[in-house]
Design an enzyme around this catalytic site. Structure first.
Site, PDB file in Angstrom:
ATOM      1  N   HIS A  20      55.979  13.437  34.617  1.00  0.00           N
ATOM      2  CA  HIS A  20      57.278  13.187  33.971  1.00  0.00           C
ATOM      3  C   HIS A  20      57.980  14.472  33.530  1.00  0.00           C
ATOM      4  O   HIS A  20      59.154  14.667  33.838  1.00  0.00           O
ATOM      5  CB  HIS A  20      57.107  12.218  32.793  1.00  0.00           C
ATOM      6  N   ASP A 119      63.789  11.377  29.304  1.00  0.00           N
ATOM      7  CA  ASP A 119      63.044  10.412  30.112  1.00  0.00           C
ATOM      8  C   ASP A 119      63.406   9.001  29.628  1.00  0.00           C
ATOM      9  O   ASP A 119      63.534   8.782  28.419  1.00  0.00           O
ATOM     10  CB  ASP A 119      61.544  10.670  29.912  1.00  0.00           C
ATOM     11  N   HIS A 150      59.752  -3.152  35.075  1.00  0.00           N
ATOM     12  CA  HIS A 150      59.758  -3.033  33.610  1.00  0.00           C
ATOM     13  C   HIS A 150      60.862  -3.889  32.991  1.00  0.00           C
ATOM     14  O   HIS A 150      60.652  -4.577  32.003  1.00  0.00           O
ATOM     15  CB  HIS A 150      59.919  -1.571  33.189  1.00  0.00           C
ATOM     16  N   SER A 315      44.615  20.363  47.284  1.00  0.00           N
ATOM     17  CA  SER A 315      44.905  20.733  45.900  1.00  0.00           C
ATOM     18  C   SER A 315      44.073  19.810  45.012  1.00  0.00           C
ATOM     19  O   SER A 315      44.365  18.624  44.877  1.00  0.00           O
ATOM     20  CB  SER A 315      46.404  20.549  45.595  1.00  0.00           C
ATOM     21  N   TRP A 341      45.953  24.290  42.458  1.00  0.00           N
ATOM     22  CA  TRP A 341      47.370  23.941  42.386  1.00  0.00           C
ATOM     23  C   TRP A 341      48.062  24.479  43.624  1.00  0.00           C
ATOM     24  O   TRP A 341      47.751  25.583  44.074  1.00  0.00           O
ATOM     25  CB  TRP A 341      48.022  24.555  41.121  1.00  0.00           C
ATOM     26  N   ALA A 342      48.963  23.685  44.204  1.00  0.00           N
ATOM     27  CA  ALA A 342      49.714  24.142  45.379  1.00  0.00           C
ATOM     28  C   ALA A 342      51.208  23.995  45.096  1.00  0.00           C
ATOM     29  O   ALA A 342      51.588  23.091  44.361  1.00  0.00           O
ATOM     30  CB  ALA A 342      49.350  23.267  46.583  1.00  0.00           C
ATOM     31  N   HIS A 359      47.872  10.031  46.506  1.00  0.00           N
ATOM     32  CA  HIS A 359      47.618   8.932  45.567  1.00  0.00           C
ATOM     33  C   HIS A 359      48.887   8.085  45.390  1.00  0.00           C
ATOM     34  O   HIS A 359      48.890   7.129  44.629  1.00  0.00           O
ATOM     35  CB  HIS A 359      47.193   9.500  44.214  1.00  0.00           C
ATOM     36  N   SER A 364      55.357  12.599  44.953  1.00  0.00           N
ATOM     37  CA  SER A 364      54.621  12.975  46.169  1.00  0.00           C
ATOM     38  C   SER A 364      55.171  12.215  47.373  1.00  0.00           C
ATOM     39  O   SER A 364      55.346  12.782  48.459  1.00  0.00           O
ATOM     40  CB  SER A 364      53.128  12.692  45.993  1.00  0.00           C
TER      41      SER A 364
HETATM   42  N1  UDP Z   1      52.260  19.032  42.249  1.00  0.00           N
HETATM   43  C1  UDP Z   1      52.346  20.309  42.753  1.00  0.00           C
HETATM   44  N2  UDP Z   1      51.179  20.936  43.073  1.00  0.00           N
HETATM   45  C2  UDP Z   1      49.952  20.364  42.940  1.00  0.00           C
HETATM   46  C3  UDP Z   1      49.885  19.057  42.419  1.00  0.00           C
HETATM   47  C4  UDP Z   1      51.060  18.404  42.097  1.00  0.00           C
HETATM   48  O1  UDP Z   1      53.423  20.878  42.902  1.00  0.00           O
HETATM   49  O2  UDP Z   1      48.971  21.017  43.272  1.00  0.00           O
HETATM   50  C5  UDP Z   1      53.521  18.345  41.914  1.00  0.00           C
HETATM   51  C6  UDP Z   1      53.994  17.489  43.075  1.00  0.00           C
HETATM   52  O3  UDP Z   1      54.740  18.259  43.982  1.00  0.00           O
HETATM   53  C7  UDP Z   1      54.806  16.415  42.376  1.00  0.00           C
HETATM   54  C8  UDP Z   1      54.104  16.273  41.027  1.00  0.00           C
HETATM   55  O4  UDP Z   1      53.312  17.439  40.840  1.00  0.00           O
HETATM   56  O5  UDP Z   1      56.149  16.850  42.202  1.00  0.00           O
HETATM   57  C9  UDP Z   1      53.194  15.057  40.978  1.00  0.00           C
HETATM   58  O6  UDP Z   1      54.008  13.942  40.813  1.00  0.00           O
HETATM   59  P1  UDP Z   1      53.666  12.508  41.375  1.00  0.00           P
HETATM   60  O7  UDP Z   1      54.784  11.606  40.948  1.00  0.00           O
HETATM   61  O8  UDP Z   1      53.406  12.559  42.822  1.00  0.00           O
HETATM   62  O9  UDP Z   1      52.275  12.121  40.712  1.00  0.00           O
HETATM   63  P2  UDP Z   1      51.742  11.971  39.205  1.00  0.00           P
HETATM   64  O10 UDP Z   1      51.251  13.311  38.798  1.00  0.00           O
HETATM   65  O11 UDP Z   1      52.889  11.480  38.332  1.00  0.00           O
HETATM   66  O12 UDP Z   1      50.653  10.963  39.318  1.00  0.00           O
END
Ligand code: UDP
Length: 466
Positions: A20, A119, A150, A315, A341-342, A359, A364
């Site tokens: 978020h 948010d 919701h 990642s 982290w990527a 996931h 994503s």
């Molecule tokens: N993200 C990233 N690098 C990583 C892991 C996650 O940049 O190694 C970013 C990804 O690009 C996305 C966010 O973290 O923008 C994850 O958001 P998402 O809604 O997919 O999943 P959540 O973390 O809310 O379950």
């Protein structure tokens, strides 16, 4: 009366969990660049701000954004042993006082606040904006389908109580019942966010239940989405609920991707590693910022990657790395790379990526379709992941779910072969490339998203006295 005649002061308030705050900060960055005369304060908890504004992640931060910490509500010496919701509920309990204090401090330091952008989860923000006599602009970062879940949670619970979810396993009848809910006609009850169905008295659930009631207070509801992707009934329904609906496009990804990513955004060397791989050959794997899968599933996935020998970039959060089978990284070092982290949006834009194992977090999924990358889905049972997996696989037809919804060695190998080798995979790739093409048009400078973004900047930049 405004004391800062030259500069507006927009305060952004984050829900400090999962992706978020990442998404909100991305929108704020875009706004800060479009409105350089406006000061932005970014209010989130200390942990969240430390993560977002750490040196390696905040490389492209405009200098008109300033982080401000608000209390996370966690008592000193608290030890967390229960479910993750414990932490969320402590935070919710600290609201709205923590944000009111943060806003006072920000106003003292940087001038009177002229607008709140928050948010949607922070349902009390409309009342704060009313007190301050400024516009309230909530942001919804997930797919609009889960916002509908919701808004209509009471009705969905009634449907469940009246037999839709009452023990028989005929999912077809459940799907049919949801036909009455805007945007959810093709979604089964079991694919909805558990929070929307959960009647338990967590403070977080109570907060989410109010979303539908507070939307009319918003000056404009901002969606991280494109008008072109909505089921029509859902677009109409949302439009009828708030004075203005602005679909500014996906906030965590740039369409088309910027030509030359800055090398200093790639602290873990992913992009240079991808440069050495063949076109469309690599599986990128990531489970977002919060989801934890059972240890045995991580092991099964690792074994599948080792056996299939497909090049992979994984990642994997540092706290999960210990789960990998002993010697895994050494054994796979010639064809794989594991990083904590990527720079995901840039990774997915790289020509070497062939498939995204995900996931199904909303961002994503967005980043994957924006780059035309087919998905292998192992949705978390958390938040909107199941809904997104359903839409990805059955509505957009741009991904495939692993057998039984869990990682097994054979199940993963089967999906990798399906996407990378078989005709069915080629069809899925064509579908996602078609969706990417649609997005390229929707995101064009004269498209709807650009117009809505311009309207948003105008609201922030006007002396909007209410
Ligand atoms: N993200 C990233 N690098 C990583 C892991 C996650 O940049 O190694 C970013 C990804 O690009 C996305 C966010 O973290 O923008 C994850 O958001 P998402 O809604 O997919 O999943 P959540 O973390 O809310 O379950």
């Amino acid at each position: 009366p405004t004391k800062c005649a030259l500069k507006h002061h927009v305060a952004a308030m984050a829900f400090p969990f999962g992706s978020h705050p990442i998404a909100l900060l991305n929108l704020v960055k875009k706004l800060a660049m479009a409105a350089p005369d406006t000061q932005f304060s970014f209010l989130s908890t200390e942990d969240s701000n430390n993560f977002l504004f750490s040196a390696s992640k905040a490389t492209d931060l405009p200098n008109n954004i300033k982080p401000c910490n608000v209390s996370d509500g966690v008592p000193m010496n608290q030890v967390f042993s229960g479910p993750p919701i414990e932490r969320v509920d402590l935070f919710v309990k600290a609201t709205p006082d923590n944000f009111r204090k943060g806003l006072e401090l920000a106003a003292t330091e940087m001038g009177q606040i002229s607008c709140l952008i928050t948010d949607v989860f922070l349902v009390f923000a409309g009342a704060i904006a009313e007190d301050l006599n400024v516009p309230w602009i909530p942001l919804w970062i997930c797919l609009p389908h889960s916002l509908s879940a919701h808004i209509y949670s009471d009705k969905i619970r009634q449907i469940c109580a009246s037999g839709g979810n009452g023990g028989d396993t005929e999912s077809s009848s459940k799907g049919k019942i949801l036909e009455t809910i805007p945007g959810l006609a093709k979604i089964n009850i079991e694919d909805l966010p558990v929070e929307a169905l959960n009647d338990k008295k967590s403070l977080f659930s109570s907060m989410l239940k109010q979303i539908g009631n507070v939307l009319p207070q918003a000056t404009a509801l901002v969606m991280s989405f494109y008008k072109e992707l909505y089921p029509e009934s859902l677009l109409d329904d949302l439009k009828s609920r708030c004075p203005s609906l602005l679909n500014v496009g996906f906030v965590t990804v740039t369409i088309p991707p910027p030509p030359l990513p800055l090398s200093n955004t790639d602290a873990t060397g992913c992009l240079s590693w991808l440069d050495s791989q063949k076109t469309m050959s690599v599986a990128y794997i990531c489970f977002g910022t919060v989801v934890n899968f059972p240890h045995n599933e991580i092991k099964e996935l690792a074994e599948a990657l080792q056996e299939s020998r497909i090049p992979f970039l994984w990642s994997l959060r540092e706290n999960l790395r210990g789960i990998l089978p002993d010697g895994f990284t050494e054994r796979t070092s010639l064809h794989g790379k594991v990083v904590p982290w990527a720079p995901q949006a840039q990774v997915l834009a790289h020509k070497s990526i062939g498939v995204h194992v995900t996931h199904c977090g909303a961002n994503s999924v967005y980043e994957s379709i924006a780059n035309g990358i087919p998905m292998i889905c192992r949705p978390g049972v958390f938040a909107d992941n199941l809904t997104n997996a359903k839409i990805t696989e059955d509505i957009w037809k741009v991904g495939v779910r692993v057998d039984g919804g869990v990682f097994t060695k054979n199940g993963v190998i089967k999906c990798l072969e399906l996407i990378m080798v078989h005709e069915q995979g080629r069809k899925i790739r064509r579908n996602v490339q078609d969706l990417q093409e649609l997005l390229l048009q929707a995101a064009a400078p004269n498209g709807h998203a650009a117009q809505d973004f311009k309207t948003l900047v105008e609201i922030l930049s006007s002396n909007h006295a209410l």
